[in-house]
Design an enzyme around this catalytic site. Structure first.
Site, PDB file in Angstrom:
ATOM      1  CG  HIS A 268      10.835  22.743 -21.109  1.00 60.83           C
ATOM      2  ND1 HIS A 268      10.106  21.783 -20.607  1.00 60.83           N
ATOM      3  CD2 HIS A 268      12.028  22.848 -20.059  1.00 60.83           C
ATOM      4  CE1 HIS A 268      10.923  20.984 -19.585  1.00 60.83           C
ATOM      5  NE2 HIS A 268      12.000  21.592 -19.236  1.00 60.83           N
TER       6      HIS A 268
ATOM      7  CB  CYS B 197       8.199  16.412 -23.813  1.00 62.37           C
ATOM      8  SG  CYS B 197       7.456  17.952 -23.914  1.00 62.37           S
TER       9      CYS B 197
HETATM   10  C1  CIR Z   1       8.495  18.056 -16.077  1.00 63.90           C
HETATM   11  O1  CIR Z   1       7.859  18.789 -15.516  1.00 63.90           O
HETATM   12  O2  CIR Z   1       9.691  17.677 -16.081  1.00 63.90           O
HETATM   13  C2  CIR Z   1       7.628  16.939 -16.705  1.00 63.90           C
HETATM   14  N1  CIR Z   1       6.590  16.707 -16.293  1.00 63.90           N
HETATM   15  C3  CIR Z   1       7.113  17.507 -17.989  1.00 63.90           C
HETATM   16  C4  CIR Z   1       8.542  17.787 -19.165  1.00 63.90           C
HETATM   17  C5  CIR Z   1       8.123  17.930 -20.468  1.00 63.90           C
HETATM   18  N2  CIR Z   1       9.245  18.247 -21.337  1.00 63.90           N
HETATM   19  C6  CIR Z   1       9.355  19.178 -22.241  1.00 63.90           C
HETATM   20  O3  CIR Z   1       8.633  19.907 -22.444  1.00 63.90           O
HETATM   21  N3  CIR Z   1      10.503  19.143 -23.018  1.00 63.90           N
END
Ligand code: CIR
Length: 254
Positions: free
Chosen positions: A162, A249
């Site tokens: 991201h 996150c």
């Molecule tokens: C994913 O791949 O969607 C989750 N394992 C990690 C999400 C991390 N979120 C973020 O950076 N906002």
């Protein structure tokens, strides 16, 4: 930007089946719960009222609530996560946000957008175009922001999951950024504190009111922040990093 509230979701027992591109091993559920508890305490120490949602055992990545919504002063935008396995997370978040926001907007197909790709710096928003956020999703958000009198621009995300995996807005003039983002024309004109090449995992920090939280284990990033005059506190989120998760996150803040 001062925050008064945060929403988090307890990790599920299914955490180890979450999406990941990291080669850091499987997360330990018990340890993840302990780290999540410390995270909540840290938010509460900032004076935030923290709503702790129960684990969502159908969605292994649901603890990463940031990706499911973008919160604006007068409304919430429910996202359409880029990963199909995460789309079902938004229904519960919508119900929760209806308690706080009278106006709710929604990103719709074919748009996809993850909250991790949306970085607010003052009244300006940077929207990452990544594997998770597509141009249609970014355009839908741009229109919503425009309607709120908020400006935005897109930024290509090629080397991180991201946008906010690699860059954090510390204040309106200052960013903390990995090399991949430091050179981005979108960020020209702002001071950039560089994240050392071997410490890319430390670029996602959390700035809450007058406190700054840094993931544990990034001494070079810590030094950059201290030299910038910031009082930083470390939080161990090793189990979430195994799923590509960073500090931001794990909460929605407003
Ligand atoms: C994913 O791949 O969607 C989750 N394992 C990690 C999400 C991390 N979120 C973020 O950076 N906002």
């Amino acid at each position: 930007m001062r925050f008064t509230n945060a929403i988090v979701r307890t990790p599920g027992r299914n955490l180890m089946t979450g999406l990941t591109g990291a080669d850091l091993g499987k997360p330990d559920y018990v340890k993840a719960c302990q780290q999540h508890r410390q995270y909540i305490i840290a938010l509460e120490d900032c004076g935030l009222e923290v709503l702790v949602l129960e684990a969502d055992e159908r969605h292994p990545d649901a603890t990463f609530v940031e990706d499911t919504a973008v919160l604006l002063p007068d409304r919430a935008v429910i996202t359409r996560p880029g990963a199909p396995s995460r789309r079902g997370e938004t229904a519960g978040i919508r119900t929760t946000l209806e308690r706080y926001f009278t106006r709710i907007e929604t990103i719709t197909a074919p748009g996809t957008l993850d909250g991790g790709d949306v970085m607010q710096v003052g009244r300006h928003f940077f929207i990452g175009l990544s594997k998770r956020t597509n141009p249609a999703g970014a355009e839908q958000l741009r229109r919503i922001l425009d309607g709120c009198g908020l400006s935005s621009e897109t930024v290509p995300v090629t080397r991180h999951l991201h946008l906010k995996t690699g860059v954090t807005g510390i204040d309106e003039e200052t960013l903390l950024a990995t090399e991949a983002f430091a050179m981005q024309p979108a960020f020209a004109g702002r001071q950039t504190l560089p994240v050392p090449a071997q410490e890319a995992g430390g670029a996602n920090i959390l700035v809450i009111n007058d406190k700054v939280f840094l993931p544990a284990g990034f001494p070079g990033v810590r030094r950059q922040l201290l030299d910038h005059g910031l009082a930083v506190m470390e939080l161990d989120i090793s189990e979430f990093a195994k799923l590509d998760g960073g500090l931001s996150c794990l909460s929605l803040r407003f």
